[in-house]
Design a protein around this motif. Structure first.
Motif, PDB file in Angstrom:
ATOM      1  N   ARG A   1      -2.014   6.435  -1.982  1.00  0.00           N
ATOM      2  CA  ARG A   1      -3.296   6.344  -2.696  1.00  0.00           C
ATOM      3  C   ARG A   1      -3.571   4.984  -3.314  1.00  0.00           C
ATOM      4  NH1 ARG A   1      -2.669  11.100  -6.954  1.00  0.00           N
ATOM      5  NH2 ARG A   1      -0.573  10.212  -7.016  1.00  0.00           N
TER       6      ARG A   1
ATOM      7  N   TRP B   1      -4.687  -0.826  -7.605  1.00  0.00           N
ATOM      8  CA  TRP B   1      -6.031  -0.335  -7.342  1.00  0.00           C
ATOM      9  C   TRP B   1      -5.971   1.054  -6.708  1.00  0.00           C
ATOM     10  CZ3 TRP B   1     -10.045  -3.694  -8.606  1.00  0.00           C
ATOM     11  CH2 TRP B   1      -9.644  -4.992  -8.949  1.00  0.00           C
ATOM     12  N   CYS B   2      -6.908   1.896  -7.081  1.00  0.00           N
ATOM     13  CA  CYS B   2      -7.037   3.229  -6.498  1.00  0.00           C
ATOM     14  C   CYS B   2      -8.517   3.444  -6.200  1.00  0.00           C
ATOM     15  CB  CYS B   2      -6.528   4.285  -7.481  1.00  0.00           C
ATOM     16  SG  CYS B   2      -6.573   5.967  -6.838  1.00  0.00           S
ATOM     17  N   ASP B   3      -8.830   3.726  -4.960  1.00  0.00           N
ATOM     18  CA  ASP B   3     -10.220   3.935  -4.544  1.00  0.00           C
ATOM     19  C   ASP B   3     -11.114   2.770  -4.972  1.00  0.00           C
ATOM     20  OD1 ASP B   3      -9.622   6.421  -3.378  1.00  0.00           O
ATOM     21  OD2 ASP B   3      -9.918   7.468  -5.297  1.00  0.00           O
ATOM     22  N   GLY B   4     -10.600   1.557  -4.853  1.00  0.00           N
ATOM     23  CA  GLY B   4     -11.376   0.363  -5.173  1.00  0.00           C
ATOM     24  C   GLY B   4     -11.498   0.048  -6.654  1.00  0.00           C
ATOM     25  N   ARG B   5     -10.847   0.823  -7.514  1.00  0.00           N
ATOM     26  CA  ARG B   5     -10.907   0.592  -8.963  1.00  0.00           C
ATOM     27  C   ARG B   5      -9.572   0.062  -9.467  1.00  0.00           C
ATOM     28  NH1 ARG B   5     -13.558   5.689  -8.692  1.00  0.00           N
ATOM     29  NH2 ARG B   5     -15.739   5.490  -9.233  1.00  0.00           N
TER      30      ARG B   5
ATOM     31  N   TYR C   1      -6.118   7.057 -16.121  1.00  0.00           N
ATOM     32  CA  TYR C   1      -5.406   7.411 -14.892  1.00  0.00           C
ATOM     33  C   TYR C   1      -4.050   8.055 -15.164  1.00  0.00           C
ATOM     34  CZ  TYR C   1      -9.204   4.909 -12.859  1.00  0.00           C
ATOM     35  OH  TYR C   1     -10.473   4.524 -12.511  1.00  0.00           O
TER      36      TYR C   1
ATOM     37  N   ARG D   1       0.855  -1.182   0.000  1.00  0.00           N
ATOM     38  CA  ARG D   1       0.000   0.000   0.000  1.00  0.00           C
ATOM     39  C   ARG D   1       0.894   1.235   0.000  1.00  0.00           C
ATOM     40  NH1 ARG D   1      -5.353   0.444   1.823  1.00  0.00           N
ATOM     41  NH2 ARG D   1      -5.124  -1.682   2.515  1.00  0.00           N
TER      42      ARG D   1
END
Length: 187
Positions: free
Chosen positions: A9, A69-73, A99, A6
Protein backbone atom coordinates in the motif's frame (compact mmCIF):
# COMPACT_ATOMS: atom_id res chain seq x y z
CA UNK A 1 21.64 6.89 -3.23
CA UNK A 2 18.38 6.32 -1.39
CA UNK A 3 16.22 4.07 -3.57
CA UNK A 4 12.50 4.45 -3.95
CA UNK A 5 10.67 1.47 -2.41
CA UNK A 6 7.16 0.12 -2.65
CA UNK A 7 5.13 -2.20 -0.44
CA UNK A 8 1.57 -3.37 -0.96
CA UNK A 9 0.00 0.00 0.00
CA UNK A 10 2.93 2.36 0.44
CA UNK A 11 5.51 4.23 -1.57
CA UNK A 12 8.79 5.28 0.04
CA UNK A 13 10.31 8.09 -2.01
CA UNK A 14 13.35 10.25 -1.41
CA UNK A 15 12.23 13.73 -0.47
CA UNK A 16 11.88 16.44 -3.10
CA UNK A 17 11.90 20.20 -2.43
CA UNK A 18 8.12 20.34 -2.83
CA UNK A 19 7.71 17.93 0.13
CA UNK A 20 9.07 20.45 2.65
CA UNK A 21 5.73 21.71 3.99
CA UNK A 22 4.40 18.18 4.55
CA UNK A 23 7.61 17.19 6.39
CA UNK A 24 7.41 20.32 8.57
CA UNK A 25 3.74 19.70 9.40
CA UNK A 26 4.49 16.11 10.45
CA UNK A 27 7.41 17.04 12.70
CA UNK A 28 5.52 19.98 14.22
CA UNK A 29 2.54 17.83 15.19
CA UNK A 30 2.34 17.64 19.00
CA UNK A 31 1.24 13.99 19.08
CA UNK A 32 4.01 12.92 16.71
CA UNK A 33 6.61 14.76 18.80
CA UNK A 34 5.27 13.23 21.99
CA UNK A 35 5.58 9.66 20.73
CA UNK A 36 8.96 10.33 19.13
CA UNK A 37 10.15 11.46 22.56
CA UNK A 38 11.13 14.95 21.50
CA UNK A 39 10.12 18.49 22.20
CA UNK A 40 8.22 20.36 19.52
CA UNK A 41 10.91 22.22 17.55
CA UNK A 42 10.50 25.65 15.99
CA UNK A 43 9.36 25.55 12.38
CA UNK A 44 12.55 27.25 11.19
CA UNK A 45 14.67 24.47 12.74
CA UNK A 46 12.64 21.77 11.01
CA UNK A 47 13.00 23.58 7.69
CA UNK A 48 16.79 23.64 8.18
CA UNK A 49 16.68 19.90 8.92
CA UNK A 50 14.65 19.22 5.77
CA UNK A 51 17.03 21.21 3.59
CA UNK A 52 19.97 19.33 5.12
CA UNK A 53 18.40 16.08 3.90
CA UNK A 54 18.45 17.46 0.35
CA UNK A 55 21.85 19.18 0.51
CA UNK A 56 23.87 16.86 2.78
CA UNK A 57 22.24 13.50 3.46
CA UNK A 58 21.39 12.56 -0.13
CA UNK A 59 24.44 13.97 -1.93
CA UNK A 60 26.85 12.49 0.64
CA UNK A 61 24.87 9.23 0.88
CA UNK A 62 24.90 9.47 4.67
CA UNK A 63 21.84 7.25 5.19
CA UNK A 64 18.51 6.33 3.61
CA UNK A 65 15.57 8.64 4.34
CA UNK A 66 12.15 8.76 2.72
CA UNK A 67 8.78 10.40 2.66
CA UNK A 68 6.11 7.72 2.98
CA UNK A 69 3.05 7.99 0.74
CA UNK A 70 -0.27 6.14 0.62
CA UNK A 71 -2.69 6.69 -2.26
CA UNK A 72 -0.73 9.79 -3.29
CA UNK A 73 -0.89 11.38 0.19
CA UNK A 74 2.11 12.06 2.39
CA UNK A 75 1.56 10.04 5.56
CA UNK A 76 4.96 9.91 7.22
CA UNK A 77 8.71 9.70 7.39
CA UNK A 78 11.14 6.75 7.49
CA UNK A 79 14.89 6.25 7.88
CA UNK A 80 17.50 3.52 8.14
CA UNK A 81 20.69 4.91 9.65
CA UNK A 82 23.58 4.05 11.92
CA UNK A 83 22.67 4.49 15.54
CA UNK A 84 24.87 6.07 18.19
CA UNK A 85 23.43 3.79 20.86
CA UNK A 86 25.00 0.54 19.63
CA UNK A 87 27.09 -0.68 16.72
CA UNK A 88 24.28 -1.09 14.24
CA UNK A 89 21.49 0.51 12.25
CA UNK A 90 18.26 1.98 13.57
CA UNK A 91 14.85 2.13 11.93
CA UNK A 92 13.12 5.49 12.43
CA UNK A 93 9.48 6.02 11.54
CA UNK A 94 6.83 8.67 12.12
CA UNK A 95 3.27 8.56 10.83
CA UNK A 96 0.71 11.35 10.86
CA UNK A 97 -1.95 10.64 13.51
CA UNK A 98 -4.70 10.42 10.90
CA UNK A 99 -3.05 7.19 9.66
CA UNK A 100 -2.55 5.46 13.02
CA UNK A 101 -4.40 2.22 13.73
CA UNK A 102 -4.59 1.04 10.11
CA UNK A 103 -1.60 -1.34 10.09
CA UNK A 104 0.45 1.16 8.11
CA UNK A 105 3.13 1.44 10.81
CA UNK A 106 3.64 -2.31 10.64
CA UNK A 107 3.88 -2.11 6.86
CA UNK A 108 6.44 0.71 7.06
CA UNK A 109 8.63 -1.26 9.49
CA UNK A 110 8.38 -4.44 7.42
CA UNK A 111 9.37 -2.48 4.31
CA UNK A 112 12.36 -0.99 6.12
CA UNK A 113 13.40 -4.39 7.42
CA UNK A 114 13.29 -5.89 3.94
CA UNK A 115 15.30 -2.98 2.57
CA UNK A 116 17.82 -3.40 5.41
CA UNK A 117 18.22 -7.10 4.64
CA UNK A 118 17.94 -7.20 0.86
CA UNK A 119 19.54 -3.93 -0.19
CA UNK A 120 21.89 -3.07 2.70
CA UNK A 121 22.86 -6.60 3.74
CA UNK A 122 22.08 -5.95 7.41
CA UNK A 123 21.57 -8.95 9.70
CA UNK A 124 19.72 -7.00 12.37
CA UNK A 125 18.13 -3.64 13.00
CA UNK A 126 17.35 -1.62 16.12
CA UNK A 127 14.45 0.51 17.19
CA UNK A 128 14.08 3.03 20.00
CA UNK A 129 10.55 3.31 21.42
CA UNK A 130 9.39 5.36 24.37
CA UNK A 131 8.35 3.18 27.32
CA UNK A 132 4.92 4.88 27.35
CA UNK A 133 4.28 4.24 23.66
CA UNK A 134 2.29 1.06 24.22
CA UNK A 135 0.92 0.89 20.67
CA UNK A 136 4.38 0.96 19.06
CA UNK A 137 5.79 -1.46 21.63
CA UNK A 138 2.94 -3.89 20.91
CA UNK A 139 3.60 -3.61 17.17
CA UNK A 140 7.30 -4.29 17.75
CA UNK A 141 6.48 -7.39 19.83
CA UNK A 142 4.18 -8.68 17.07
CA UNK A 143 6.97 -8.20 14.53
CA UNK A 144 9.49 -10.07 16.68
CA UNK A 145 11.63 -7.28 18.15
CA UNK A 146 13.42 -8.21 21.39
CA UNK A 147 14.21 -5.87 24.28
CA UNK A 148 17.93 -5.06 24.59
CA UNK A 149 17.92 -2.51 27.40
CA UNK A 150 16.28 0.62 28.75
CA UNK A 151 17.88 3.97 28.02
CA UNK A 152 17.14 6.58 30.67
CA UNK A 153 17.39 10.27 29.70
CA UNK A 154 18.54 13.03 32.02
CA UNK A 155 14.89 13.95 32.64
CA UNK A 156 14.07 10.36 33.68
CA UNK A 157 12.22 9.45 30.46
CA UNK A 158 12.72 5.80 29.53
CA UNK A 159 13.22 4.57 25.98
CA UNK A 160 13.22 0.88 25.12
CA UNK A 161 16.05 -0.23 22.85
CA UNK A 162 14.82 -3.13 20.73
CA UNK A 163 16.49 -5.38 18.15
CA UNK A 164 15.26 -7.72 15.44
CA UNK A 165 17.00 -10.13 13.12
CA UNK A 166 16.22 -9.12 9.57
CA UNK A 167 16.17 -12.83 8.64
CA UNK A 168 13.46 -13.48 11.24
CA UNK A 169 11.36 -10.45 10.37
CA UNK A 170 7.81 -11.31 9.39
CA UNK A 171 7.49 -10.75 5.65
CA UNK A 172 4.28 -12.07 4.13
CA UNK A 173 1.61 -9.64 5.38
CA UNK A 174 3.05 -6.54 3.73
CA UNK A 175 3.96 -8.22 0.46
CA UNK A 176 7.32 -7.86 -1.22
CA UNK A 177 9.25 -4.63 -1.14
CA UNK A 178 10.25 -3.45 -4.57
CA UNK A 179 13.26 -1.28 -5.18
CA UNK A 180 12.75 1.19 -7.95
CA UNK A 181 15.14 3.73 -9.38
CA UNK A 182 16.06 6.57 -7.09
CA UNK A 183 14.10 9.78 -7.34
CA UNK A 184 16.55 11.81 -5.25
CA UNK A 185 17.79 15.03 -6.73
CA UNK A 186 21.50 15.30 -7.41
CA UNK A 187 22.95 18.75 -6.77
Amino acid sequence: MTPALRTERLEFTPYRPEDEDAFVALLRDEEVCRWMGQERSPEADIRVLFRAILTDVYPKRLFDVWGVWCDGRYIGHAEVKKTGNVDGHELVTALAPAYWGRGLGTEVVRGLLRHAADNLGLKEAYGMVGAENTASLAMCRRLGFRHVRDVVADDGAVTKMLVISTADAARPAAGPVHRTESLAQEP
